[in-house]
Write a protein that holds these residues in place. Sequence first.
Motif, mmCIF file in Angstrom:
data_model
loop_
_atom_site.group_PDB
_atom_site.id
_atom_site.type_symbol
_atom_site.label_atom_id
_atom_site.label_comp_id
_atom_site.label_asym_id
_atom_site.label_seq_id
_atom_site.Cartn_x
_atom_site.Cartn_y
_atom_site.Cartn_z
ATOM 1 N N ARG A 399 11.250 -15.931 -9.154
ATOM 2 C CA ARG A 399 12.307 -15.669 -10.124
ATOM 3 C C ARG A 399 13.362 -14.727 -9.529
ATOM 4 N NH1 ARG A 399 12.659 -16.738 -15.639
ATOM 5 N NH2 ARG A 399 14.240 -15.482 -16.716
ATOM 6 N N ILE A 400 12.914 -13.751 -8.752
ATOM 7 C CA ILE A 400 13.872 -12.868 -8.083
ATOM 8 C C ILE A 400 14.709 -13.668 -7.099
ATOM 9 C CG2 ILE A 400 14.059 -10.985 -6.395
ATOM 10 C CD1 ILE A 400 11.907 -9.515 -7.856
ATOM 11 N N LYS A 401 14.069 -14.542 -6.353
ATOM 12 C CA LYS A 401 14.787 -15.394 -5.397
ATOM 13 C C LYS A 401 15.850 -16.226 -6.119
ATOM 14 C CE LYS A 401 13.941 -19.553 -2.586
ATOM 15 N NZ LYS A 401 14.687 -19.228 -1.353
ATOM 16 N N ASP A 402 15.464 -16.861 -7.221
ATOM 17 C CA ASP A 402 16.400 -17.709 -7.955
ATOM 18 C C ASP A 402 17.568 -16.909 -8.511
ATOM 19 O OD1 ASP A 402 14.756 -19.843 -7.415
ATOM 20 O OD2 ASP A 402 13.773 -19.841 -9.375
ATOM 21 N N THR A 403 17.288 -15.694 -8.981
ATOM 22 C CA THR A 403 18.345 -14.858 -9.562
ATOM 23 C C THR A 403 19.324 -14.393 -8.498
ATOM 24 O OG1 THR A 403 16.809 -14.098 -11.271
ATOM 25 C CG2 THR A 403 18.811 -12.806 -10.948
ATOM 26 N N ILE A 404 18.827 -14.011 -7.333
ATOM 27 C CA ILE A 404 19.708 -13.552 -6.251
ATOM 28 C C ILE A 404 20.530 -14.719 -5.708
ATOM 29 C CG2 ILE A 404 19.754 -12.619 -3.910
ATOM 30 C CD1 ILE A 404 19.204 -10.517 -6.040
ATOM 31 N N GLU A 405 19.933 -15.888 -5.615
ATOM 32 C CA GLU A 405 20.660 -17.037 -5.088
ATOM 33 C C GLU A 405 21.669 -17.601 -6.097
ATOM 34 O OE1 GLU A 405 17.515 -18.703 -1.754
ATOM 35 O OE2 GLU A 405 17.679 -19.756 -3.673
ATOM 36 N N GLU A 406 21.472 -17.290 -7.378
ATOM 37 C CA GLU A 406 22.441 -17.667 -8.416
ATOM 38 C C GLU A 406 22.740 -16.441 -9.266
ATOM 39 O OE1 GLU A 406 24.060 -20.378 -8.711
ATOM 40 O OE2 GLU A 406 22.977 -21.643 -7.265
ATOM 41 N N PRO A 407 23.506 -15.486 -8.744
ATOM 42 C CA PRO A 407 23.707 -14.200 -9.426
ATOM 43 C C PRO A 407 24.361 -14.307 -10.797
ATOM 44 C CG PRO A 407 25.224 -14.450 -7.559
ATOM 45 C CD PRO A 407 24.223 -15.549 -7.467
ATOM 46 N N ALA A 408 25.012 -15.449 -11.092
ATOM 47 C CA ALA A 408 25.609 -15.612 -12.417
ATOM 48 C C ALA A 408 24.543 -15.578 -13.512
ATOM 49 C CB ALA A 408 26.372 -16.927 -12.490
ATOM 50 N N ARG A 409 23.275 -15.836 -13.146
ATOM 51 C CA ARG A 409 22.199 -15.798 -14.122
ATOM 52 C C ARG A 409 22.005 -14.396 -14.688
ATOM 53 N NH1 ARG A 409 17.054 -19.139 -11.943
ATOM 54 N NH2 ARG A 409 16.358 -18.402 -13.981
ATOM 55 N N MET A 410 22.379 -13.366 -13.911
ATOM 56 C CA MET A 410 22.249 -11.999 -14.399
ATOM 57 C C MET A 410 23.185 -11.748 -15.577
ATOM 58 S SD MET A 410 22.131 -9.895 -10.798
ATOM 59 C CE MET A 410 21.230 -10.513 -9.389
ATOM 60 N N LEU A 411 24.347 -12.377 -15.547
ATOM 61 C CA LEU A 411 25.318 -12.206 -16.628
ATOM 62 C C LEU A 411 24.941 -13.038 -17.839
ATOM 63 C CD1 LEU A 411 28.606 -12.311 -14.505
ATOM 64 C CD2 LEU A 411 27.316 -10.300 -15.233
ATOM 65 N N LEU A 412 24.432 -14.253 -17.595
ATOM 66 C CA LEU A 412 24.078 -15.147 -18.679
ATOM 67 C C LEU A 412 22.672 -14.878 -19.229
ATOM 68 C CD1 LEU A 412 25.471 -18.477 -17.189
ATOM 69 C CD2 LEU A 412 26.571 -16.957 -18.844
ATOM 70 N N GLU A 413 21.862 -14.078 -18.446
ATOM 71 C CA GLU A 413 20.504 -13.733 -18.838
ATOM 72 C C GLU A 413 19.663 -14.992 -19.077
ATOM 73 O OE1 GLU A 413 20.719 -11.065 -22.134
ATOM 74 O OE2 GLU A 413 21.552 -9.432 -20.953
ATOM 75 N N VAL A 414 19.725 -15.892 -18.094
ATOM 76 C CA VAL A 414 18.935 -17.120 -18.165
ATOM 77 C C VAL A 414 18.044 -17.256 -16.937
ATOM 78 C CG1 VAL A 414 20.618 -18.324 -19.560
ATOM 79 C CG2 VAL A 414 20.816 -18.440 -17.069
#
Length: 414
Positions: A399-414
């Motif tokens: 999950r950390i890998k996916d979040t770092i590779e798609e940082p927009a997920r941090m803003l959308l919280e998905v």
Amino acid sequence: MSVEVKVPPVGESITEVFIGEWLKSEGQAVKVDENLVELESDKATFEVPSPSAGVIESILKQPGDSANVGEVIATINENAEAPSDDQPKPDSSPEPAKTADQPTSSDSEASQDSGNGEPRVMPAAQRLLAENQVSASSVQATGPGGRILKEDVQRYLSEPKRSTPPTPTHSMTSPNEPFDPSRQKETVRMTPMRRSIAERLVESQRTAALLTTFNDVDMSKVMKMRNEYKDTFQKKYGMKLGFMSFFVKAAVDALNAIPQLNAQIEGDQIIYHNYCDIGVAIGGGKGLVVPVLRNAERMSFADIEQSINNFAERAKSNKIELKELQGGTFTISNGGVYGSLLSTPIINPPQSGVLGMHRIEQRPVAVDGQVVIRPMMYLALTYDHRIVDGREAVTFLKRIKDTIEEPARMLLEV
């Protein structure tokens, strides 16, 4: 009237400290709340202020000595006055010299008397001389009455060709063999902080079922976002945008998804935390410290960067407070700043997990059937297998890998 200077309480589990550097010497005047001495615990270094105004009457503990909480380490005479600069110095006094068994006032002002042919040395300077095994006679004194100050020793050590190797206390050759200056060993006492680190790491490996899982992460999009907004970020907040804030945000997201990594074992119970107090490992002046970002789930990128920068600055001068090092629920360690390619970090007990970051390097990877060069980083997650299963650990790291590779997920919280 004499006032006692005692070791203050410094934490629930700390009963002993070590004396660091005395900032004042015997015979010197002090003001109320003026710092007197540095004390070192197994977690932090802190200064003890003067409880009263007056003159330091006696120093009962020297640098390197241990002292218990509540123990008296010095006394202050509230009624005495420090000698003024225009008074005659002991060296120029018309009184006849006293014999060795007659103490003089200078004995209380310096750790080394000139009666043995050596110049007088102030306590802080004496400690520095001992650490570098330098003779006091080699240093030019600039203090009052020919005293050697700490600054004098520092100036001597900074001069070229002053890196004289320490005199060996024990030779590694047998008594019958000739002395070889290239074969030496030096004995140095472990600092309280280093002793604490050693004890906790051994405790972690002895009491927990440690296992490490690995993954790698493509840093392309995070680096692109950082480069795109770093100038705007610095202009608005007055600080650089680093990578650590991205990983703290990603860790918070993963901890919410896999709460076992944010829990701890206490007896036969598991304690889950509904908050994320994330420790960030920082190299300090006297060793590694792990200050804690309280309620990291509520912090913005700017809050995280500001807190980490503040911790880093204060760690250099050992100014981090003890309470800032206690109570973390998860830890992030970035060995990449020192060039580490891969490691297996050790958990800080009683926590159940630690995330290890490493250096970013250009590596060939397969993307959509094509070999391309990408900035890649290895990630390592060490976890306590007593509370965290392999599936949960791998899911957390993925999950950390996916979040770092798609940082927009941090803003959308998905």
